[in-house]
Motif scaffolding. Structure first.
Motif, short mmCIF file in Angstrom:
data_model
loop_
_atom_site.label_atom_id
_atom_site.label_comp_id
_atom_site.label_asym_id
_atom_site.label_seq_id
_atom_site.Cartn_x
_atom_site.Cartn_y
_atom_site.Cartn_z
N UNK A 170 0.85 -1.18 0.00
CA UNK A 170 0.00 0.00 0.00
C UNK A 170 0.89 1.23 0.00
N UNK A 171 0.99 1.89 -1.15
CA UNK A 171 1.84 3.06 -1.26
C UNK A 171 1.05 4.34 -1.13
N UNK A 172 1.61 5.29 -0.40
CA UNK A 172 1.02 6.62 -0.28
C UNK A 172 1.97 7.63 -0.89
N UNK A 197 -1.63 -1.38 -4.00
CA UNK A 197 -2.59 -0.28 -3.91
C UNK A 197 -1.81 1.03 -3.98
N UNK A 198 -2.23 1.89 -4.89
CA UNK A 198 -1.59 3.19 -5.08
C UNK A 198 -2.53 4.27 -4.57
N UNK A 281 0.36 -7.75 -11.81
CA UNK A 281 -0.03 -7.73 -10.40
C UNK A 281 -1.39 -7.04 -10.29
N UNK A 282 -2.35 -7.61 -9.57
CA UNK A 282 -3.62 -6.90 -9.35
C UNK A 282 -3.35 -5.56 -8.67
N UNK A 283 -3.89 -4.49 -9.26
CA UNK A 283 -3.61 -3.15 -8.75
C UNK A 283 -4.90 -2.36 -8.54
N UNK A 284 -4.84 -1.47 -7.57
CA UNK A 284 -5.91 -0.52 -7.32
C UNK A 284 -5.28 0.87 -7.23
N UNK A 285 -5.90 1.84 -7.91
CA UNK A 285 -5.45 3.23 -7.85
C UNK A 285 -6.53 4.04 -7.14
N UNK A 286 -6.17 4.61 -5.98
CA UNK A 286 -7.09 5.47 -5.23
C UNK A 286 -6.64 6.90 -5.44
#
Length: 354
Positions: A170-172, A197-198, A281-286
Protein backbone atom coordinates in the motif's frame (compact mmCIF):
# COMPACT_ATOMS: atom_id res chain seq x y z
CA UNK A 1 8.81 -7.10 21.53
CA UNK A 2 5.12 -6.72 22.30
CA UNK A 3 4.12 -3.15 23.00
CA UNK A 4 1.80 -0.33 22.11
CA UNK A 5 2.88 2.41 19.74
CA UNK A 6 1.41 5.85 20.34
CA UNK A 7 1.73 9.38 19.06
CA UNK A 8 0.45 12.67 20.33
CA UNK A 9 -0.61 13.70 16.87
CA UNK A 10 -0.98 12.28 13.37
CA UNK A 11 2.20 12.77 11.38
CA UNK A 12 0.90 13.00 7.84
CA UNK A 13 3.39 15.47 6.40
CA UNK A 14 1.44 16.55 3.38
CA UNK A 15 -2.06 17.56 4.46
CA UNK A 16 -4.38 17.29 7.44
CA UNK A 17 -7.54 19.20 6.57
CA UNK A 18 -10.85 17.71 7.72
CA UNK A 19 -14.38 17.86 6.37
CA UNK A 20 -17.73 16.37 7.29
CA UNK A 21 -19.38 16.70 3.90
CA UNK A 22 -20.43 13.58 2.05
CA UNK A 23 -18.37 12.16 -0.78
CA UNK A 24 -18.71 9.80 -3.68
CA UNK A 25 -16.50 6.84 -4.47
CA UNK A 26 -16.52 5.77 -8.11
CA UNK A 27 -15.07 2.31 -8.63
CA UNK A 28 -14.40 0.48 -11.85
CA UNK A 29 -12.41 -2.71 -12.24
CA UNK A 30 -10.97 -4.37 -15.30
CA UNK A 31 -8.45 -6.58 -13.49
CA UNK A 32 -9.02 -10.06 -12.17
CA UNK A 33 -9.46 -10.21 -8.42
CA UNK A 34 -7.14 -12.32 -6.40
CA UNK A 35 -7.85 -12.82 -2.70
CA UNK A 36 -8.97 -16.44 -2.71
CA UNK A 37 -5.75 -17.39 -4.47
CA UNK A 38 -3.61 -17.12 -1.35
CA UNK A 39 -2.47 -20.65 -0.56
CA UNK A 40 -0.13 -22.44 1.80
CA UNK A 41 3.56 -22.23 1.01
CA UNK A 42 4.59 -25.80 0.21
CA UNK A 43 7.93 -26.83 -1.25
CA UNK A 44 9.28 -23.30 -1.56
CA UNK A 45 12.27 -22.64 -3.72
CA UNK A 46 12.65 -18.85 -3.46
CA UNK A 47 16.11 -17.63 -2.54
CA UNK A 48 14.70 -15.26 0.09
CA UNK A 49 13.16 -18.15 2.01
CA UNK A 50 15.82 -19.39 4.40
CA UNK A 51 14.05 -20.94 7.32
CA UNK A 52 10.83 -20.78 9.28
CA UNK A 53 11.21 -20.45 13.01
CA UNK A 54 7.95 -18.92 14.11
CA UNK A 55 4.65 -20.38 15.13
CA UNK A 56 1.72 -20.13 12.75
CA UNK A 57 0.02 -16.75 12.55
CA UNK A 58 -3.37 -15.73 13.80
CA UNK A 59 -2.47 -15.79 17.47
CA UNK A 60 -4.32 -13.54 19.89
CA UNK A 61 -1.99 -10.71 20.87
CA UNK A 62 -3.98 -9.99 24.00
CA UNK A 63 -6.28 -7.14 23.03
CA UNK A 64 -7.50 -4.80 20.31
CA UNK A 65 -4.97 -3.58 17.74
CA UNK A 66 -5.97 0.03 18.47
CA UNK A 67 -6.23 0.99 22.14
CA UNK A 68 -7.19 4.63 21.68
CA UNK A 69 -6.56 7.64 19.49
CA UNK A 70 -3.09 7.24 17.98
CA UNK A 71 -2.36 4.19 20.17
CA UNK A 72 -1.58 0.93 18.38
CA UNK A 73 -0.99 -2.45 20.01
CA UNK A 74 1.42 -4.74 18.22
CA UNK A 75 4.99 -5.90 17.74
CA UNK A 76 7.98 -3.64 17.13
CA UNK A 77 10.82 -5.43 15.37
CA UNK A 78 14.01 -4.91 13.39
CA UNK A 79 13.95 -6.27 9.86
CA UNK A 80 17.47 -5.30 8.78
CA UNK A 81 20.91 -4.41 10.13
CA UNK A 82 20.63 -0.60 9.98
CA UNK A 83 19.43 1.20 13.13
CA UNK A 84 16.60 2.83 11.16
CA UNK A 85 15.26 -0.49 9.85
CA UNK A 86 12.44 -0.88 12.34
CA UNK A 87 8.86 -1.98 11.66
CA UNK A 88 5.65 -2.13 13.66
CA UNK A 89 2.99 -4.77 13.05
CA UNK A 90 -0.58 -4.87 14.33
CA UNK A 91 -2.24 -8.27 14.41
CA UNK A 92 -0.44 -11.60 14.19
CA UNK A 93 -1.54 -13.10 10.92
CA UNK A 94 0.12 -14.75 7.94
CA UNK A 95 -1.06 -12.08 5.48
CA UNK A 96 0.19 -8.52 5.73
CA UNK A 97 -0.58 -5.13 4.21
CA UNK A 98 2.66 -3.15 4.10
CA UNK A 99 2.22 0.63 4.18
CA UNK A 100 4.89 2.56 2.25
CA UNK A 101 4.81 6.27 3.03
CA UNK A 102 5.87 9.26 0.97
CA UNK A 103 8.42 12.02 1.44
CA UNK A 104 8.95 12.95 5.14
CA UNK A 105 6.66 10.12 6.27
CA UNK A 106 7.30 7.55 8.99
CA UNK A 107 4.99 5.98 11.56
CA UNK A 108 1.42 7.37 11.76
CA UNK A 109 1.82 8.85 8.27
CA UNK A 110 -1.88 9.09 7.43
CA UNK A 111 -5.03 9.28 9.53
CA UNK A 112 -6.63 6.28 7.85
CA UNK A 113 -4.01 3.87 9.23
CA UNK A 114 -5.75 3.58 12.60
CA UNK A 115 -9.19 2.49 11.28
CA UNK A 116 -7.45 0.46 8.58
CA UNK A 117 -5.57 -1.57 11.23
CA UNK A 118 -8.90 -2.33 12.95
CA UNK A 119 -10.62 -3.30 9.69
CA UNK A 120 -7.72 -5.51 8.58
CA UNK A 121 -7.64 -7.26 11.95
CA UNK A 122 -11.28 -8.26 11.47
CA UNK A 123 -10.30 -9.86 8.17
CA UNK A 124 -7.29 -11.58 9.78
CA UNK A 125 -4.70 -9.40 8.09
CA UNK A 126 -1.82 -7.57 9.76
CA UNK A 127 -0.87 -3.97 9.02
CA UNK A 128 2.87 -3.28 8.87
CA UNK A 129 4.30 0.24 9.13
CA UNK A 130 8.06 0.51 8.73
CA UNK A 131 10.97 2.91 8.65
CA UNK A 132 13.66 2.86 6.01
CA UNK A 133 16.69 4.96 5.15
CA UNK A 134 14.51 7.45 3.26
CA UNK A 135 11.95 7.93 6.06
CA UNK A 136 11.35 11.36 7.59
CA UNK A 137 14.17 13.64 6.33
CA UNK A 138 16.23 10.81 4.85
CA UNK A 139 14.67 10.86 1.40
CA UNK A 140 17.06 13.50 0.06
CA UNK A 141 20.11 11.27 0.44
CA UNK A 142 18.41 8.00 -0.50
CA UNK A 143 16.95 6.61 -3.74
CA UNK A 144 14.27 4.36 -5.19
CA UNK A 145 16.91 1.67 -5.51
CA UNK A 146 17.70 1.84 -1.79
CA UNK A 147 14.01 1.79 -0.90
CA UNK A 148 13.47 -1.30 -3.05
CA UNK A 149 16.31 -3.15 -1.31
CA UNK A 150 14.85 -2.39 2.11
CA UNK A 151 11.31 -3.34 1.07
CA UNK A 152 12.71 -6.68 -0.05
CA UNK A 153 14.45 -7.11 3.32
CA UNK A 154 11.17 -6.45 5.12
CA UNK A 155 9.24 -8.97 3.03
CA UNK A 156 12.01 -11.51 3.54
CA UNK A 157 11.70 -11.01 7.30
CA UNK A 158 7.93 -11.55 7.15
CA UNK A 159 8.44 -14.74 5.15
CA UNK A 160 11.13 -16.17 7.41
CA UNK A 161 9.94 -14.97 10.82
CA UNK A 162 6.18 -14.61 10.43
CA UNK A 163 5.52 -17.44 7.98
CA UNK A 164 3.91 -14.97 5.58
CA UNK A 165 1.61 -16.33 2.90
CA UNK A 166 1.63 -13.11 0.90
CA UNK A 167 1.65 -9.34 1.22
CA UNK A 168 -0.19 -6.39 -0.28
CA UNK A 169 1.84 -3.23 -0.84
CA UNK A 170 0.00 0.00 0.00
CA UNK A 171 1.84 3.06 -1.26
CA UNK A 172 1.02 6.62 -0.28
CA UNK A 173 2.26 9.50 -2.45
CA UNK A 174 5.95 8.92 -3.32
CA UNK A 175 5.56 5.46 -1.79
CA UNK A 176 3.73 4.62 -5.01
CA UNK A 177 6.98 5.14 -6.94
CA UNK A 178 8.63 2.69 -4.55
CA UNK A 179 6.09 0.01 -5.46
CA UNK A 180 6.57 0.52 -9.20
CA UNK A 181 10.36 0.40 -8.89
CA UNK A 182 10.35 -2.60 -6.54
CA UNK A 183 8.12 -4.69 -8.79
CA UNK A 184 10.15 -3.75 -11.87
CA UNK A 185 13.38 -4.80 -10.15
CA UNK A 186 12.03 -8.37 -9.87
CA UNK A 187 13.58 -8.69 -6.43
CA UNK A 188 13.89 -12.07 -4.72
CA UNK A 189 10.78 -11.70 -2.57
CA UNK A 190 8.59 -9.77 -5.01
CA UNK A 191 6.73 -13.00 -5.81
CA UNK A 192 5.15 -12.71 -2.37
CA UNK A 193 3.39 -9.49 -3.47
CA UNK A 194 -0.22 -10.48 -4.09
CA UNK A 195 -1.48 -7.01 -5.01
CA UNK A 196 -0.58 -3.32 -4.95
CA UNK A 197 -2.59 -0.28 -3.91
CA UNK A 198 -1.59 3.19 -5.08
CA UNK A 199 -3.03 5.93 -2.86
CA UNK A 200 -2.34 9.42 -4.23
CA UNK A 201 0.05 8.52 -7.07
CA UNK A 202 0.93 12.06 -8.12
CA UNK A 203 3.80 13.68 -9.96
CA UNK A 204 6.48 15.21 -7.76
CA UNK A 205 7.86 16.84 -10.90
CA UNK A 206 4.62 18.58 -11.86
CA UNK A 207 4.06 19.84 -8.33
CA UNK A 208 7.61 21.11 -7.88
CA UNK A 209 7.43 22.80 -11.30
CA UNK A 210 4.96 25.22 -9.71
CA UNK A 211 7.66 26.44 -7.30
CA UNK A 212 9.78 29.41 -8.48
CA UNK A 213 13.19 27.95 -7.68
CA UNK A 214 12.73 24.58 -9.40
CA UNK A 215 13.90 25.36 -12.95
CA UNK A 216 17.24 26.80 -11.82
CA UNK A 217 17.76 23.96 -9.35
CA UNK A 218 17.16 21.33 -12.05
CA UNK A 219 19.82 22.99 -14.19
CA UNK A 220 22.23 22.98 -11.25
CA UNK A 221 21.51 19.33 -10.45
CA UNK A 222 22.05 18.33 -14.08
CA UNK A 223 25.35 20.20 -14.15
CA UNK A 224 26.53 18.56 -10.92
CA UNK A 225 25.64 15.10 -12.26
CA UNK A 226 27.57 15.75 -15.51
CA UNK A 227 30.58 16.74 -13.41
CA UNK A 228 30.38 13.51 -11.42
CA UNK A 229 29.06 15.23 -8.31
CA UNK A 230 25.61 13.65 -8.24
CA UNK A 231 26.06 12.44 -4.66
CA UNK A 232 26.88 15.93 -3.37
CA UNK A 233 24.27 18.06 -1.64
CA UNK A 234 22.29 20.78 -3.38
CA UNK A 235 21.91 24.29 -1.88
CA UNK A 236 19.45 24.52 0.97
CA UNK A 237 16.86 26.36 -1.13
CA UNK A 238 16.50 23.28 -3.34
CA UNK A 239 14.53 21.54 -0.59
CA UNK A 240 13.89 23.25 2.75
CA UNK A 241 12.60 19.99 4.29
CA UNK A 242 15.65 17.80 3.80
CA UNK A 243 19.28 17.84 2.66
CA UNK A 244 19.10 16.54 -0.89
CA UNK A 245 21.69 15.31 -3.35
CA UNK A 246 21.82 16.41 -6.96
CA UNK A 247 20.94 12.87 -8.08
CA UNK A 248 17.84 12.64 -5.88
CA UNK A 249 16.70 16.14 -6.81
CA UNK A 250 17.05 15.31 -10.50
CA UNK A 251 15.15 12.05 -9.96
CA UNK A 252 12.22 13.88 -8.36
CA UNK A 253 12.11 17.05 -10.46
CA UNK A 254 13.48 16.38 -13.94
CA UNK A 255 11.47 15.25 -16.95
CA UNK A 256 11.70 11.43 -17.15
CA UNK A 257 13.75 11.31 -13.96
CA UNK A 258 13.65 8.03 -12.06
CA UNK A 259 10.69 9.23 -9.96
CA UNK A 260 8.74 10.66 -12.92
CA UNK A 261 6.03 8.01 -13.25
CA UNK A 262 2.65 9.72 -12.90
CA UNK A 263 2.97 13.00 -14.78
CA UNK A 264 0.04 14.12 -16.93
CA UNK A 265 2.29 15.26 -19.78
CA UNK A 266 3.81 11.82 -20.32
CA UNK A 267 2.49 10.07 -23.42
CA UNK A 268 0.53 6.84 -23.20
CA UNK A 269 3.61 4.99 -24.48
CA UNK A 270 5.80 6.60 -21.82
CA UNK A 271 3.32 5.73 -19.07
CA UNK A 272 3.14 2.16 -20.32
CA UNK A 273 6.93 1.98 -20.42
CA UNK A 274 7.08 3.05 -16.77
CA UNK A 275 4.01 1.26 -15.42
CA UNK A 276 3.24 -1.55 -17.85
CA UNK A 277 4.90 -4.28 -15.77
CA UNK A 278 2.29 -3.70 -13.06
CA UNK A 279 -0.20 -5.48 -15.34
CA UNK A 280 1.19 -8.72 -13.89
CA UNK A 281 -0.03 -7.73 -10.40
CA UNK A 282 -3.62 -6.90 -9.35
CA UNK A 283 -3.61 -3.15 -8.75
CA UNK A 284 -5.91 -0.52 -7.32
CA UNK A 285 -5.45 3.23 -7.85
CA UNK A 286 -7.09 5.47 -5.23
CA UNK A 287 -7.05 9.03 -6.54
CA UNK A 288 -8.00 12.08 -4.51
CA UNK A 289 -10.03 14.34 -6.77
CA UNK A 290 -9.14 17.44 -4.70
CA UNK A 291 -5.45 16.55 -4.30
CA UNK A 292 -3.64 19.77 -3.48
CA UNK A 293 -0.37 18.41 -4.91
CA UNK A 294 -1.84 18.05 -8.40
CA UNK A 295 -1.67 21.36 -10.34
CA UNK A 296 -5.01 22.89 -11.22
CA UNK A 297 -4.42 22.55 -14.96
CA UNK A 298 -4.32 18.75 -14.72
CA UNK A 299 -7.49 16.87 -15.65
CA UNK A 300 -7.49 14.48 -12.69
CA UNK A 301 -10.17 12.15 -14.03
CA UNK A 302 -8.40 11.74 -17.36
CA UNK A 303 -5.07 11.23 -15.62
CA UNK A 304 -6.21 8.46 -13.30
CA UNK A 305 -7.91 6.67 -16.20
CA UNK A 306 -4.65 6.81 -18.17
CA UNK A 307 -2.65 5.52 -15.20
CA UNK A 308 -5.01 2.57 -14.78
CA UNK A 309 -4.80 1.71 -18.49
CA UNK A 310 -0.99 1.90 -18.37
CA UNK A 311 -1.07 -0.66 -15.53
CA UNK A 312 -3.05 -3.05 -17.69
CA UNK A 313 -6.48 -2.29 -16.24
CA UNK A 314 -6.02 -1.37 -12.60
CA UNK A 315 -9.08 -0.78 -10.45
CA UNK A 316 -9.94 2.92 -10.46
CA UNK A 317 -11.24 4.49 -7.23
CA UNK A 318 -11.92 8.22 -7.45
CA UNK A 319 -12.64 9.85 -4.09
CA UNK A 320 -14.53 13.08 -4.63
CA UNK A 321 -13.30 16.04 -2.57
CA UNK A 322 -10.53 13.92 -1.09
CA UNK A 323 -7.24 15.69 -0.34
CA UNK A 324 -3.80 14.16 -0.77
CA UNK A 325 -3.64 12.31 2.56
CA UNK A 326 -7.39 11.52 2.56
CA UNK A 327 -7.57 12.82 6.12
CA UNK A 328 -10.93 14.31 5.17
CA UNK A 329 -12.18 11.04 3.65
CA UNK A 330 -10.87 8.41 6.05
CA UNK A 331 -13.94 6.19 5.94
CA UNK A 332 -13.99 6.08 2.15
CA UNK A 333 -10.27 5.30 2.01
CA UNK A 334 -10.57 2.36 4.40
CA UNK A 335 -13.65 1.04 2.60
CA UNK A 336 -11.87 1.08 -0.76
CA UNK A 337 -8.78 -0.68 0.59
CA UNK A 338 -10.70 -3.35 2.51
CA UNK A 339 -13.04 -4.07 -0.40
CA UNK A 340 -10.02 -4.65 -2.62
CA UNK A 341 -8.25 -6.88 -0.10
CA UNK A 342 -11.36 -8.97 0.60
CA UNK A 343 -12.39 -9.59 -2.99
CA UNK A 344 -12.58 -13.20 -4.12
CA UNK A 345 -10.10 -14.14 -6.77
CA UNK A 346 -9.36 -16.78 -9.38
CA UNK A 347 -9.39 -20.43 -8.53
CA UNK A 348 -6.21 -22.43 -8.46
CA UNK A 349 -3.75 -19.57 -7.88
CA UNK A 350 -0.29 -21.09 -7.89
CA UNK A 351 1.80 -21.09 -4.75
CA UNK A 352 4.33 -18.28 -5.39
CA UNK A 353 7.17 -20.37 -3.98
CA UNK A 354 6.76 -23.31 -6.36
Amino acid sequence: MNLSLSSSASSSSLASNSSSSSSTIATTSSSTSWFSGIRGRLNRSASCKVTSNSASGGQDMGGPVVMGKNQFRGVLFKYGPKPVQVAFKTGDYQQQVIFIGGLTDGFFATEYLEPLAIALDKERWSLVQFLMTSSYTGYGTSSLQQDAMEIDQLISYLINKDNSEGVVLLGHSTGCQDIVHYMHANAACSRAVRAAIFQAPVSDREYRATLPETAAMIDLASSMIREGRGSELMPREADPCSPITAQRYHSLCAYMGDDDMFSSDLSDDQLKQRLGHMANTPCQVIFSMADEYVPEYVDKKALVERLCRAMGGAENVEIEHGIHSLSNRVKEAVQAIIDFVKREGPKGWDDPWN
